[in-house]
Design an enzyme around this catalytic site. Structure first.
Site, short mmCIF file in Angstrom:
data_model
loop_
_atom_site.label_atom_id
_atom_site.label_comp_id
_atom_site.label_asym_id
_atom_site.label_seq_id
_atom_site.Cartn_x
_atom_site.Cartn_y
_atom_site.Cartn_z
N LYS A 29 0.90 -1.23 -0.11
CA LYS A 29 0.04 0.06 0.00
C LYS A 29 0.91 1.32 0.09
O LYS A 29 0.33 2.23 -0.57
CB LYS A 29 -0.94 0.06 1.30
CG LYS A 29 -1.83 -1.17 1.03
CD LYS A 29 -2.78 -1.33 2.26
CE LYS A 29 -3.69 -2.57 2.29
NZ LYS A 29 -4.54 -3.13 3.31
N GLN A 86 -4.29 -1.40 9.43
CA GLN A 86 -4.32 -2.92 9.02
C GLN A 86 -5.03 -3.69 9.89
O GLN A 86 -4.56 -3.69 11.29
CB GLN A 86 -2.93 -3.17 8.67
CG GLN A 86 -2.81 -4.79 8.07
CD GLN A 86 -3.53 -4.69 6.51
OE1 GLN A 86 -3.54 -3.53 5.95
NE2 GLN A 86 -3.83 -5.82 5.99
N ASP A 90 -11.01 2.83 4.23
CA ASP A 90 -11.19 1.31 4.11
C ASP A 90 -12.71 1.10 3.96
O ASP A 90 -13.24 0.22 3.72
CB ASP A 90 -10.96 0.61 5.46
CG ASP A 90 -9.47 -0.11 5.60
OD1 ASP A 90 -9.35 -0.67 4.36
OD2 ASP A 90 -9.05 -0.26 6.35
N1 GUN Z 1 -7.14 -6.96 6.31
C1 GUN Z 1 -7.56 -7.50 5.46
N2 GUN Z 1 -8.19 -6.78 4.47
C2 GUN Z 1 -8.06 -5.65 4.97
C3 GUN Z 1 -8.58 -4.28 4.33
O1 GUN Z 1 -9.24 -4.18 3.33
N3 GUN Z 1 -8.25 -3.19 5.01
C4 GUN Z 1 -7.52 -3.21 6.25
N4 GUN Z 1 -7.48 -2.39 6.79
N5 GUN Z 1 -7.13 -4.52 6.81
C5 GUN Z 1 -7.54 -5.60 5.98
#
Ligand code: GUN
Length: 297
Positions: free
Chosen positions: A58, A102, A125
């Site tokens: 990311k 995350q 998100d």
């Molecule tokens: N862990 C697995 N998928 C995601 C996501 O789309 N966003 C975040 N923040 N954590 C995750």
């Protein structure tokens, strides 16, 4: 004599690269216009190796598109209060337009509290109840969860209309299944959601015009689960013991029967990250009152 065609492969990697290019151009235009660039803060608590890999991807995507990224790492021993205090600080930081914590956080941290702590306008998100609620009410001019949004964008790119179609989603999570239900019913699909308690999953799957699988189990979807000509979207990324990646779908046999299919890796995964970049750009535009923020969908 019937000639069986193999399915068209939906190249998520290429479609995501196109989307990233257009985001990069827009970031540059907005930089000239405002003197500012969008900013994303990634927050990683603890030392889960997979989470580290995802966050790194990311951050790298931000760098490639001219988006400012700030990586914040807390030890696994950090308390919930410390994490919430950090989020509060980022909420009022003008250089930060998007905040991504995350998941999953360590067990002693309440996920709900984290999701509610992020300001809805910085919730790239799309997990905050305000954004989820708006989405379910049919208002998509909000920040929407990246993976479901990526699925919709793949279908749109391939001109696969979902209105009136039987869509079967194998996943009921807040991150994937639920927001995808909303996006699908907002587009007039007929939606079935399957999960671990579903009886006769195969019977549901075989009815699907569009089958979206996010079970996280290699070999979960065989040709027997798929209707002739159906579109099959593999959301799962499964890491094998040898370190290689795959998805839920037995690609080779299913592509002999499906009409269109995403590979995994190289399907939904790259779209998720591209959509995160787009959400960060959208958050920037909404916070600065610039650009056309209805153009996304
Ligand atoms: N862990 C697995 N998928 C995601 C996501 O789309 N966003 C975040 N923040 N954590 C995750």
């Amino acid at each position: 004599m019937s000639i069986r065609m193999t399915a068209r492969t939906i190249d998520g990697k290429a479609i995501a690269a196109e989307l990233r290019e257009s985001i990069k151009r827009e970031v540059e235009e907005l930089r000239k216009l405002t003197g500012k660039v969008p900013g994303l803060a990634t927050v990683l608590v603890g030392d889960d190796p997979a989470s580290h890999v995802y966050v790194k991807m990311k951050n790298r995507a931000c760098e490639q598109l001219g988006i400012y990224s700030r990586k914040v790492e807390l030890p696994a021993t950090a308390t919930e209060e410390e994490l919430l205090a950090l989020i509060e600080k980022l909420n009022s930081d003008d250089a930060i337009n998007g905040i991504l914590v995350q998941f999953p956080p360590p067990k002693h941290v309440n996920k709900e509290a984290v999701i509610r702590a992020v300001a809805p306008e910085k919730d790239v998100d799309g997990f905050h109840p305000k954004n989820v609620g708006e989405l379910f009410l049919g208002n998509e001019k909000v920040l929407v969860a990246c993976t479901p949004l990526g699925v919709i964008k793949l279908l749109e790119h391939e001109n696969i209309d979902v209105a009136g179609k039987e869509v079967v989603i194998i996943n009921r999570s807040n991150i994937v299944g639920k927001p995808l239900v909303a996006l699908m019913i907002n587009r007039s699909a007929t939606v079935t959601v399957c999960h671990s308690k579903t009886r006769d999953m195969k019977e549901h799957a075989r009815r699907a015009d569009i089958l979206v699988s996010a079970a996280g189990r290699e070999g979960f979807i065989t040709a027997d689960h798929v209707k002739e000509g159906a579109t099959v979207i593999d959301v799962a990324t499964v890491r094998r013991e040898d370190g290689s990646l795959t998805g839920d779908v037995l690609f080779d046999e299913v592509s002999m029967k499906a009409g269109a299919i995403t590979p995994s890796p190289g399907g939904v995964g790259p779209m998720t990250i591209a959509c995160l970049m787009q959400n960060t750009l959208l958050a920037f535009k909404m916070q600065n009152g610039v650009g056309d923020f209805s153009a996304r969908r």
